[in-house]
Design an enzyme around this catalytic site. Sequence first.
Site, short mmCIF file in Angstrom:
data_model
loop_
_atom_site.label_atom_id
_atom_site.label_comp_id
_atom_site.label_asym_id
_atom_site.label_seq_id
_atom_site.Cartn_x
_atom_site.Cartn_y
_atom_site.Cartn_z
N LYS A 39 -6.68 6.34 -15.32
CA LYS A 39 -7.31 6.23 -14.04
C LYS A 39 -6.79 7.08 -13.07
CE LYS A 39 -6.98 1.08 -14.83
NZ LYS A 39 -6.48 -0.26 -14.45
N ILE A 40 -5.89 7.78 -12.90
CA ILE A 40 -5.36 8.76 -12.11
C ILE A 40 -4.96 10.20 -12.89
CG2 ILE A 40 -3.68 9.74 -10.35
CD1 ILE A 40 -3.72 6.51 -9.49
#
Length: 368
Positions: A306-307
């Site tokens: 996600k990051i």
Amino acid sequence: MTHHHDSSEKHSSALLSGAQILPRRVRPNMTVAELIDEQFQAYNGARLNEAARVYAERMLDPAQDVTVGLTMAGALTPAGLGGCVLTLMEYGFVDFIISTGANLYHDMHHALAMSLHRGDFRLDDVKLQEEGVIRIYDILFDDQVLLDTDAFVRESLRSLPNHPISTSELHYHLGQQLLKAGVKPEYSVLAQAAAWNVPIYTSSPGDSSIGMNVARNALEGSQLTLDPLADVNETTAIVHHATRNGVIILGGGSPKNFYLQTQPQLWEVLGIQKGGHDYFIQVTADAPHWGGLSGATPSEAVSWGKIKPDQLNNAVVVYGDSTIALPLLTSYAVSKAQPRPRRELFARRQEMLDELKEAYETGKKERP
């Protein structure tokens, strides 16, 4: 001994490279930006200082070309925090929003000139109920506000198509109706988002009075429904289209995950490698060790794709109250960053969806 001393000195110089903490005096007429820069030096104050600088200096840097999402959980608009969101949209500092439906429902009260009042959280709720007064912690309003807002929503639904739509289409339509019929549409996030083409999504549309009124229509035979899968594709298309992606997360909950899941949707489900989000700022009162989503850390998000792993220096968690942090972050941003052209993403949804579909179809030829 000399060698040991030199080594320690070298080691310490790296560890002690941060700015010196100084007991600076607070001056009359200091700006909010000066207060944050000079006084927020350690503990959670330093985290807010870091978040403000990541937002104003990096996320809003025109050279970085960051598409900024805002997620909102918790009763922010009843507390008047919609004013901060309006400011950020006006300056081009927020490009799209994912919110609980409740925030959008209560936002409409302000446009319709329905009064919400400061109150006291220690009041007798049995007495309030007997007198027809609704309480949101220390916010009080007449229960007629709910009934009149419901009536406005139902009247607005009449002019929507009789088939499933995305929540961005619903919110744009409600905003347009507020622009036409609202007494003070300038107070409304929904209204101004419609005017500025800022798309707004609700990840759980049935979980609010807006969705409840759509459900009432279904009992009368309406085929108008809210399609959360359309929202998944639209938000993923926005993230896919962006040069870089960043988010301000107020609270957490479903809106937080709905934003962050756009990256796993790309790599895990669609097979499109974008690498993760670039910037992450969260204000939360939750801690990670309880296992709740709102406390999930940026480093945990890295494990999900996600990051981006190399962007954790652009990820900040401020542990505290959004009603305090949001005005401070907003004031810092408008003091330090130049206004940006608004991206008007609502009007470009089909273009971005076409790009996403093309990337997906192209990738399918390369994958089993």
